[in-house]
Design an enzyme around this catalytic site. Structure first.
Site, PDB file in Angstrom:
ATOM      1  N   HIS A  91      49.084  34.816  38.830  1.00 18.90           N
ATOM      2  CA  HIS A  91      47.648  34.868  38.589  1.00 18.90           C
ATOM      3  C   HIS A  91      46.902  35.428  39.795  1.00 18.90           C
ATOM      4  O   HIS A  91      46.901  34.819  40.866  1.00 18.90           O
ATOM      5  CB  HIS A  91      47.160  33.451  38.276  1.00 18.90           C
ATOM      6  N   ARG A  92      46.303  36.611  39.632  1.00 25.06           N
ATOM      7  CA  ARG A  92      45.642  37.325  40.732  1.00 25.06           C
ATOM      8  C   ARG A  92      46.628  37.592  41.876  1.00 25.06           C
ATOM      9  O   ARG A  92      46.275  37.561  43.050  1.00 25.06           O
ATOM     10  CB  ARG A  92      44.410  36.568  41.226  1.00 25.06           C
ATOM     11  N   GLU A 112      49.044  39.305  37.303  1.00 22.53           N
ATOM     12  CA  GLU A 112      47.744  39.433  36.652  1.00 22.53           C
ATOM     13  C   GLU A 112      46.724  39.851  37.696  1.00 22.53           C
ATOM     14  O   GLU A 112      46.677  39.287  38.794  1.00 22.53           O
ATOM     15  CB  GLU A 112      47.344  38.096  36.012  1.00 22.53           C
ATOM     16  N   ASP A 126      42.458  41.380  38.185  1.00 20.25           N
ATOM     17  CA  ASP A 126      41.144  41.540  37.568  1.00 20.25           C
ATOM     18  C   ASP A 126      40.533  42.860  38.018  1.00 20.25           C
ATOM     19  O   ASP A 126      40.627  43.216  39.200  1.00 20.25           O
ATOM     20  CB  ASP A 126      40.225  40.394  37.987  1.00 20.25           C
ATOM     21  N   HIS A 130      37.918  39.648  41.142  1.00 17.71           N
ATOM     22  CA  HIS A 130      37.616  38.770  40.021  1.00 17.71           C
ATOM     23  C   HIS A 130      36.127  38.600  39.763  1.00 17.71           C
ATOM     24  O   HIS A 130      35.644  38.781  38.648  1.00 17.71           O
ATOM     25  CB  HIS A 130      38.253  37.388  40.246  1.00 17.71           C
ATOM     26  N   GLU A 142      43.244  42.390  33.634  1.00 15.10           N
ATOM     27  CA  GLU A 142      42.083  41.840  32.950  1.00 15.10           C
ATOM     28  C   GLU A 142      40.859  42.671  33.264  1.00 15.10           C
ATOM     29  O   GLU A 142      40.433  42.778  34.415  1.00 15.10           O
ATOM     30  CB  GLU A 142      41.822  40.390  33.352  1.00 15.10           C
ATOM     31  N   LYS A 187      37.117  43.089  33.406  1.00 12.75           N
ATOM     32  CA  LYS A 187      35.907  42.287  33.477  1.00 12.75           C
ATOM     33  C   LYS A 187      34.726  43.119  32.980  1.00 12.75           C
ATOM     34  O   LYS A 187      34.512  44.235  33.460  1.00 12.75           O
ATOM     35  CB  LYS A 187      35.650  41.827  34.917  1.00 12.75           C
ATOM     36  N   ASP A 201      49.197  30.334  39.474  1.00 13.98           N
ATOM     37  CA  ASP A 201      49.028  30.660  40.896  1.00 13.98           C
ATOM     38  C   ASP A 201      50.340  30.487  41.658  1.00 13.98           C
ATOM     39  O   ASP A 201      50.464  30.979  42.780  1.00 13.98           O
ATOM     40  CB  ASP A 201      47.978  29.745  41.533  1.00 13.98           C
TER      41      ASP A 201
END
Length: 250
Positions: free
Chosen positions: A3-4, A30, A32, A45, A113, A115, A237
């Site tokens: 995640h990120r 992942e 953003d 993000h 992702e 945004k 994470d």
């Protein structure tokens, strides 16, 4: 799915976090993506730059610190690492191209992702052009090694329709059988928050030909539950924690 990036170990959405994703046994990372004032895609993000950069110190006179109000050149001046720890001081906000190049080199998939602050047909067209021009990632999209996800279903559908074969994923709430059927017309996946995931919902998604990732899952109890519920992927994470349960998921 890191995640990120491996964001428990390095500042989120930076190149060090993406490098650590592989070291901590992730299959994908992942990231953003937002658009700058001059039309570039950068990996960050928040709508606002304050939380993860030194924008307030470098541009104290600006009325807005939104990503969309800064050019790429201005954003590249920001320190995106010091907030996490001194050893990451000077890390920059990467571009989408830089992040994807690193993931490709490390053999990882990309969960991107998008945004969306305001729906923008030009942004959709530019992102579609970018993805079509990337031969490696265009093929990866057809194979599920690149997934484009968003909370904004309208924007996601526009990009998916403009890039044939793109693996698209809808973020957010859970849907009934008819909602899942509509999503399956243009997407291949639904990705709800882990607290919304149940075994029956996973089965309903699978019945419509959709895969499902849950986010953001960091403790052992929830990791085990998600695996028992039959999810296809876990966004976390701490990718090393999830990797420890590979045999349970087999």
């Amino acid at each position: 799915m890191a995640h990120r990036g491996a964001s428990a170990y390095a500042p989120e959405n930076t190149l060090p976090a993406l490098r650590l994703a592989r070291i901590h046994h992730a299959d994908m990372a992942e990231i953003d993506v937002r658009r700058t004032a001059d039309g570039h895609f950068v990996v960050i993000h928040d709508l606002d730059l304050r939380r993860t950069t030194d924008v307030a110190e470098l541009f104290p006179e600006r009325r807005s610190w939104r990503v969309s109000d800064f050019t790429l050149a201005e954003i590249r001046r920001l320190d995106a690492g010091s907030w996490f720890g001194e050893r990451f001081a000077g890390e920059r906000v990467p571009t989408l191209a830089e992040a994807l190049d690193l993931l490709r080199a490390d053999g990882l998939g990309a969960l991107v992702e998008l945004k969306v602050h305001r729906r923008d047909s030009e942004m959709c067209r530019d992102l579609a052009d970018f993805l079509r021009a990337e031969r490696y990632w265009r093929a990866a999209g057809s194979e599920g090694r690149l997934i484009l996800q968003s909370f904004d279903r309208v924007t996601l559908r526009r990009v998916a329709e403009a890039v044939p074969g793109l693996h698209a994923a809808v973020l957010g709430k859970t849907y009934g059988r008819f909602g899942l059927r509509r999503i399956a017309r243009y997407a291949r996946q639904v990705n709800p928050h882990h607290l919304r995931v149940t075994a029956p919902y996973v089965r309903r998604a699978h019945a419509q030909g959709l895969t499902l990732f849950g986010w953001t899952v960091n403790n052992d109890h929830e990791i085990r539950r998600m695996i028992r519920d039959g999810v296809d992927g876990i966004i976390t994470d701490y990718p090393d924690r999830v990797a420890g349960y590979r045999t349970l998921a087999a």
